[in-house]
Design an enzyme around this catalytic site. Structure first.
Site, PDB file in Angstrom:
ATOM      1  N   ASP A  20     -10.033  -4.217  -4.858  1.00  0.00           N
ATOM      2  CA  ASP A  20      -9.507  -3.238  -3.912  1.00  0.00           C
ATOM      3  C   ASP A  20     -10.216  -1.899  -4.119  1.00  0.00           C
ATOM      4  O   ASP A  20     -10.182  -1.341  -5.226  1.00  0.00           O
ATOM      5  CB  ASP A  20      -7.999  -3.085  -4.148  1.00  0.00           C
ATOM      6  CG  ASP A  20      -7.308  -2.151  -3.164  1.00  0.00           C
ATOM      7  OD1 ASP A  20      -8.003  -1.510  -2.354  1.00  0.00           O
ATOM      8  OD2 ASP A  20      -6.069  -2.082  -3.216  1.00  0.00           O
ATOM      9  N   SER A  71       0.826  -1.206   0.000  1.00  0.00           N
ATOM     10  CA  SER A  71       0.000   0.000   0.000  1.00  0.00           C
ATOM     11  C   SER A  71       0.868   1.266   0.000  1.00  0.00           C
ATOM     12  O   SER A  71       1.630   1.489  -0.939  1.00  0.00           O
ATOM     13  CB  SER A  71      -0.954  -0.043   1.201  1.00  0.00           C
ATOM     14  OG  SER A  71      -1.968   0.931   1.084  1.00  0.00           O
ATOM     15  N   HIS A  76      -7.817  -5.394  -0.675  1.00  0.00           N
ATOM     16  CA  HIS A  76      -6.590  -4.598  -0.553  1.00  0.00           C
ATOM     17  C   HIS A  76      -5.398  -5.364   0.033  1.00  0.00           C
ATOM     18  O   HIS A  76      -4.325  -5.415  -0.557  1.00  0.00           O
ATOM     19  CB  HIS A  76      -6.882  -3.360   0.292  1.00  0.00           C
ATOM     20  CG  HIS A  76      -5.738  -2.420   0.414  1.00  0.00           C
ATOM     21  ND1 HIS A  76      -5.080  -1.885  -0.688  1.00  0.00           N
ATOM     22  CD2 HIS A  76      -5.112  -1.890   1.510  1.00  0.00           C
ATOM     23  CE1 HIS A  76      -4.126  -1.082  -0.291  1.00  0.00           C
ATOM     24  NE2 HIS A  76      -4.100  -1.070   1.036  1.00  0.00           N
TER      25      HIS A  76
END
Length: 264
Positions: free
Chosen positions: A206, A77, A237
């Site tokens: 996601d 991320s 995610h």
């Protein structure tokens, strides 16, 4: 790790890497986890993000070099975008043998993007009120399909929730990701390491970070001669930390196959 996360969320990945013969080392970013409790949460900026990573890359590269072990950088991320940016301007980027990431924060998914007014005001707010913290109220539904892990995050306070960051931190990670996407004046493609393998993995469902942005980066921006994009239908995610057992197993097997190839 990602925004407002901490390295303990990666223990599942680290345990499985160890079972497959890979040693791993992770750190809590400045402003996150155990390094920044209480009022220090979210207190970081672009300079310290990469200065800290320089330190740990140097530390690990010395140990790996002495033992003849390849050093592979991984990020998730927000951490994924840090990894990709490190391949552009990291002080020790040439000491990394391969770069990998999951769900990189290149662009936020439309579901999670701030409104236009907030976006326009962001540079001014970050400059005038850098240490002011806000609750981003990111939707936990976008993180994982597994309700057990969503419930865990709700109760993992204050390390994981509420999802709080400083205006400086938030502005920096948004601009950091945008630089990878827009590649203005070819600043990314001209300076990205070209002779190192790159792996980008992203869940297609996601709604935190945009999987289409990852696809655009790999196909249109990244100049590496050995680059791989893996998209996972039905996955959200946190595909290598908080997703369902089936998704984790599928993604992890792909990751280990890639690791074995690039570390030969």
């Amino acid at each position: 790790h990602g925004f407002c996360e901490h390295c303990k969320l990666q223990y599942r990945l680290m345990d499985n890497l160890a079972l497959n013969g890979f040693e791993s080392f992770m750190l809590d970013h400045r402003g996150s986890g155990m390094t920044s409790p209480g009022k220090l949460r979210g207190m970081t900026d672009e300079h310290h993000t990469f200065k800290d990573l320089d330190h740990f890359v140097e530390k690990n590269s010395r140990e790996c070099k002495d033992q003849g072990i390849p050093l592979i950088l991984f990020g998730h991320s927000m951490g994924g975008a840090i990894v990709l940016n490190y391949a552009v301007h990291g002080k020790s980027r040439d000491k990394i043998d391969a770069y990998s990431c999951t769900g990189p924060l290149i662009l936020l998914h439309p579901h999670s993007r701030p409104n236009r007014v907030t976006t326009l005001l962001a540079p001014l707010l970050a400059k005038c009120l850098p240490n002011h913290r806000i609750d981003t109220e990111l939707d936990l539904e976008g993180i994982t399909c597994d309700k057990r892990y969503r419930d865990f995050l709700v109760n993992d306070q204050p390390l994981s929730t509420p999802i709080v960051g400083s205006l400086r931190q938030i502005y920096d990670f948004l601009k950091r990701g945008e630089s990878l996407y827009y590649n203005r004046e070819n600043s990314i493609s001209d300076n990205f390491v070209k002779d190192k393998p790159v792996l980008v993995m992203h869940g297609q469902d996601d709604t935190i970070n945009d999987p289409d942005a990852s696809k655009h980066f790999v196909e249109k921006v990244c100049p590496a001669t050995d680059k791989t994009l893996k998209l996972y239908p039905g996955a959200r995610h946190s595909i290598l930390s908080l997703e369902t057992d089936a998704t984790f197993s599928n993604v992890f097997n792909d990751y280990v196959e890639w690791l074995n190839r690039v570390s030969r």
